[in-house]
Design a protein around this motif. Sequence first.
Motif, PDB file in Angstrom:
ATOM      1  N   MET A  85       1.216  -1.447  -0.125  1.00  0.00           N
ATOM      2  CA  MET A  85       0.220   0.295  -0.058  1.00  0.00           C
ATOM      3  C   MET A  85       0.786   0.875  -0.085  1.00  0.00           C
ATOM      4  O   MET A  85       2.015   1.208   0.640  1.00  0.00           O
ATOM      5  N   ALA A  86       1.025   2.165  -0.749  1.00  0.00           N
ATOM      6  CA  ALA A  86       1.303   3.157  -1.110  1.00  0.00           C
ATOM      7  C   ALA A  86       1.007   3.778   0.455  1.00  0.00           C
ATOM      8  O   ALA A  86       0.290   4.366   0.408  1.00  0.00           O
ATOM      9  N   ALA A  87       2.236   4.978   0.423  1.00  0.00           N
ATOM     10  CA  ALA A  87       2.534   6.258   1.829  1.00  0.00           C
ATOM     11  C   ALA A  87       1.286   6.663   2.277  1.00  0.00           C
ATOM     12  O   ALA A  87       0.815   6.918   3.162  1.00  0.00           O
ATOM     13  N   LYS A  88       0.793   7.092   0.931  1.00  0.00           N
ATOM     14  CA  LYS A  88      -0.575   8.296   0.608  1.00  0.00           C
ATOM     15  C   LYS A  88      -1.420   7.974   1.752  1.00  0.00           C
ATOM     16  O   LYS A  88      -2.686   8.136   2.168  1.00  0.00           O
ATOM     17  N   ASP A  89      -1.474   6.316   0.657  1.00  0.00           N
ATOM     18  CA  ASP A  89      -2.956   5.666   0.800  1.00  0.00           C
ATOM     19  C   ASP A  89      -3.017   5.474   2.402  1.00  0.00           C
ATOM     20  O   ASP A  89      -4.173   5.185   3.593  1.00  0.00           O
ATOM     21  N   GLU A  90      -2.140   4.784   3.015  1.00  0.00           N
ATOM     22  CA  GLU A  90      -1.472   4.526   4.611  1.00  0.00           C
ATOM     23  C   GLU A  90      -2.401   5.828   5.559  1.00  0.00           C
ATOM     24  O   GLU A  90      -2.538   5.026   6.231  1.00  0.00           O
ATOM     25  N   LEU A  91      -1.575   6.755   5.027  1.00  0.00           N
ATOM     26  CA  LEU A  91      -2.192   8.037   5.346  1.00  0.00           C
ATOM     27  C   LEU A  91      -3.238   8.277   5.800  1.00  0.00           C
ATOM     28  O   LEU A  91      -4.209   8.679   6.637  1.00  0.00           O
ATOM     29  N   GLY A  92      -3.938   8.009   4.686  1.00  0.00           N
ATOM     30  CA  GLY A  92      -5.355   8.693   4.721  1.00  0.00           C
ATOM     31  C   GLY A  92      -6.234   7.542   4.940  1.00  0.00           C
ATOM     32  O   GLY A  92      -7.291   8.147   6.064  1.00  0.00           O
ATOM     33  N   LEU A 118     -28.247  14.896   9.082  1.00  0.00           N
ATOM     34  CA  LEU A 118     -27.304  13.872   7.544  1.00  0.00           C
ATOM     35  C   LEU A 118     -26.381  14.942   7.632  1.00  0.00           C
ATOM     36  O   LEU A 118     -26.261  15.124   7.158  1.00  0.00           O
ATOM     37  N   VAL A 119     -24.981  14.356   8.508  1.00  0.00           N
ATOM     38  CA  VAL A 119     -23.728  15.099   7.869  1.00  0.00           C
ATOM     39  C   VAL A 119     -22.488  14.601   6.599  1.00  0.00           C
ATOM     40  O   VAL A 119     -22.129  13.251   6.508  1.00  0.00           O
ATOM     41  N   PHE A 120     -22.792  15.162   6.235  1.00  0.00           N
ATOM     42  CA  PHE A 120     -21.695  14.202   4.740  1.00  0.00           C
ATOM     43  C   PHE A 120     -20.011  14.851   5.094  1.00  0.00           C
ATOM     44  O   PHE A 120     -19.921  16.093   5.278  1.00  0.00           O
ATOM     45  N   CYS A 121     -19.193  13.964   5.410  1.00  0.00           N
ATOM     46  CA  CYS A 121     -17.606  15.011   5.654  1.00  0.00           C
ATOM     47  C   CYS A 121     -16.811  13.939   5.143  1.00  0.00           C
ATOM     48  O   CYS A 121     -16.447  12.942   4.493  1.00  0.00           O
ATOM     49  N   GLU A 122     -16.064  14.920   4.610  1.00  0.00           N
ATOM     50  CA  GLU A 122     -14.473  14.517   4.302  1.00  0.00           C
ATOM     51  C   GLU A 122     -13.508  15.046   4.977  1.00  0.00           C
ATOM     52  O   GLU A 122     -12.815  15.468   5.854  1.00  0.00           O
ATOM     53  N   VAL A 123     -12.528  13.577   4.602  1.00  0.00           N
ATOM     54  CA  VAL A 123     -11.223  13.821   5.966  1.00  0.00           C
ATOM     55  C   VAL A 123     -10.415  14.126   5.031  1.00  0.00           C
ATOM     56  O   VAL A 123      -9.556  13.545   3.683  1.00  0.00           O
ATOM     57  N   LYS A 124      -8.784  14.950   5.890  1.00  0.00           N
ATOM     58  CA  LYS A 124      -8.105  15.452   5.013  1.00  0.00           C
ATOM     59  C   LYS A 124      -7.165  15.064   6.602  1.00  0.00           C
ATOM     60  O   LYS A 124      -7.161  15.397   7.282  1.00  0.00           O
TER      61      LYS A 124
END
Length: 118
Positions: A1-8, A48-54
């Motif tokens: 798994m790429a580091a970016k994907d793991e962090l996400g 109802l809440v749509f959450c974007e995670v950064k």
Amino acid sequence: MAAKDELGRFGEEVACQHLAAGGAVILDRNWRCRDGELDVVVRDGGTLVFCEVKTRSGVRYGSGAEAVVGRKAARIRRLAARWLAEHPHEPSPVRFDVVLVSRQRTGPVGVEHLRGAF
């Protein structure tokens, strides 16, 4: 798994724990359709809440909040409309939040929840 994907994935897990600890009920995670993905959908009381995670491990690419504007916010709104069409619920208010997760090399993980971010 790429580091970016793991962090996400790490950030989404932290965000879900934070949301649940605040009383939100997780309805969906990583919901996908051909047009994209919603990170987290929760029920927060009657909303109802749509959450974007950064998730960020530094400031090299700017803050996570800076990444959820304009086209990105419009895309999340379109995806939310598709999610709603596929998941009929009682009519309720809808909110769009951003959960910012900061993972540094040392120290605790930071979480900032921006309610009604866009």
